[in-house]
Structure formats: structure tokens, C-alpha cells
Design an enzyme around this catalytic site. Structure first.
Site, PDB file in Angstrom:
ATOM      1  N   GLU A 110      -8.565   4.632  -0.730  1.00 40.06           N
ATOM      2  CA  GLU A 110      -9.381   5.581   0.031  1.00 40.06           C
ATOM      3  C   GLU A 110      -9.898   4.951   1.321  1.00 40.06           C
ATOM      4  OE1 GLU A 110     -10.430   6.250  -4.399  1.00 40.06           O
ATOM      5  OE2 GLU A 110      -9.903   4.575  -3.104  1.00 40.06           O
ATOM      6  N   HIS A 127      -9.498  -0.721  -1.262  1.00 39.19           N
ATOM      7  CA  HIS A 127      -9.038   0.425  -2.048  1.00 39.19           C
ATOM      8  C   HIS A 127      -8.295   1.429  -1.171  1.00 39.19           C
ATOM      9  CE1 HIS A 127     -12.173  -0.252  -5.487  1.00 39.19           C
ATOM     10  NE2 HIS A 127     -11.388  -1.302  -5.273  1.00 39.19           N
TER      11      HIS A 127
END
Length: 147
Positions: free
Chosen positions: A72, A70
Site C-alpha cells: 500500500e 508494504h
């Protein structure tokens, strides 16, 4: 301390970074900034370095979800300095619970994201918000942005 001008700039940057993703269905972007509004790191969702991002993998949602990193997490991994006290901007929605755990562990103290409008991610975002609240990470909605 931040204001709408900086929030607007960094959300737009996270949106731009999301376009670098090869995911055919959901492109996500993250920008981490320090207390002086300097960009510390960026990330987008994709397969790990050295792993082929073939159409077969990216079009198979079940397989893709098992392999993708992901935005992040990529932003945290790419950072070359401490993230303690930093802010995280994400596009097009807030972090999932797995990413929330990484964000919390990294020392990021504030998360800014557009309002969630996709029912598929509601439960994940609710759990992430619960985790952020317990860990004293401030969560704010990026004003004027919905996805």
C-alpha cells in the site's frame, strides 16, 4: 461507483502484482484506481529502492519486518497524481494499521480486500478497520475471494 466486474479485475490485478515481490513467505499487492476505473498506481511489498534484498534479510522475519515497505505504501508513493476519492485493492488481505494511516492520509475513500482467514493478522486488520471507519473510508470484502 463500482461493480463486481471491476472489483474482480482489480483484485486479480493486485494478486498478479503481488507475484513481483521477492518475499519468500508473504507476497502482497496493491492497486489504486480512480473514480473512472483507471489504474492510478500499483505496489508490492519489498525492500526500499537501492537496498539489497538478500536471502539473509528476506528469510529473517524480524529483520525483514523492520525493513520492508508494504504494498500500500509503495502504491501511494509511486502515484503521480492525487489519490483523493480513489479506491484501493489489496491482496491477499486488508491493510495493517500502519498502512491504514497512510491510506487515510492519502485521501483514498474505499478499500477492497479478500476476506481475512489468517489469524496472525486479525488484530492488525481489526485496528485498521476501526481506523478506516473513524476516517469514513469504506471497507468492502472482495466477493468470492479468500486467502
Amino acid at each position: 461507483m463500482t461493480n463486481d466486474k471491476w472489483d474482480d479485475r482489480f483484485i486479480k490485478l493486485a494478486e498478479h502484482i503481488s507475484t513481483w515481490s521477492k518475499d519468500p513467505s508473504t507476497k502482497t499487492g496493491a492497486v489504486i484506481v480512480d473514480v473512472d476505473n483507471r489504474v492510478v498506481s500499483v505496489g508490492y511489498n519489498g525492500l526500499p529502492k537501492g537496498v539489497e534484498d538478500t536471502a539473509d534479510r528476506l528469510d529473517n522475519r524480524e529483520q525483514k519486518y523492520k525493513m520492508v515497505v508494504h504494498c500500500e505504501v509503495n502504491a501511494v508513493l509511486f502515484a503521480r497524481s492525487s489519490l483523493a476519492g480513489c479506491r484501493l485493492y489489496t491482496w491477499p488481505f486488508m491493510s495493517c494499521s500502519r498502512c491504514a494511516a497512510v491510506v487515510i492520509q492519502s485521501g483514498i475513500k474505499e478499500v477492497i480486500a479478500p476476506a481475512l482467514t489468517h489469524p496472525r493478522w486479525e488484530e492488525e486488520c481489526r485496528l485498521a478497520q476501526e481506523m478506516f471507519a473513524e476516517a469514513a473510508v469504506v471497507v468492502r470484502e472482495a466477493r468470492g475471494y479468500q486467502k
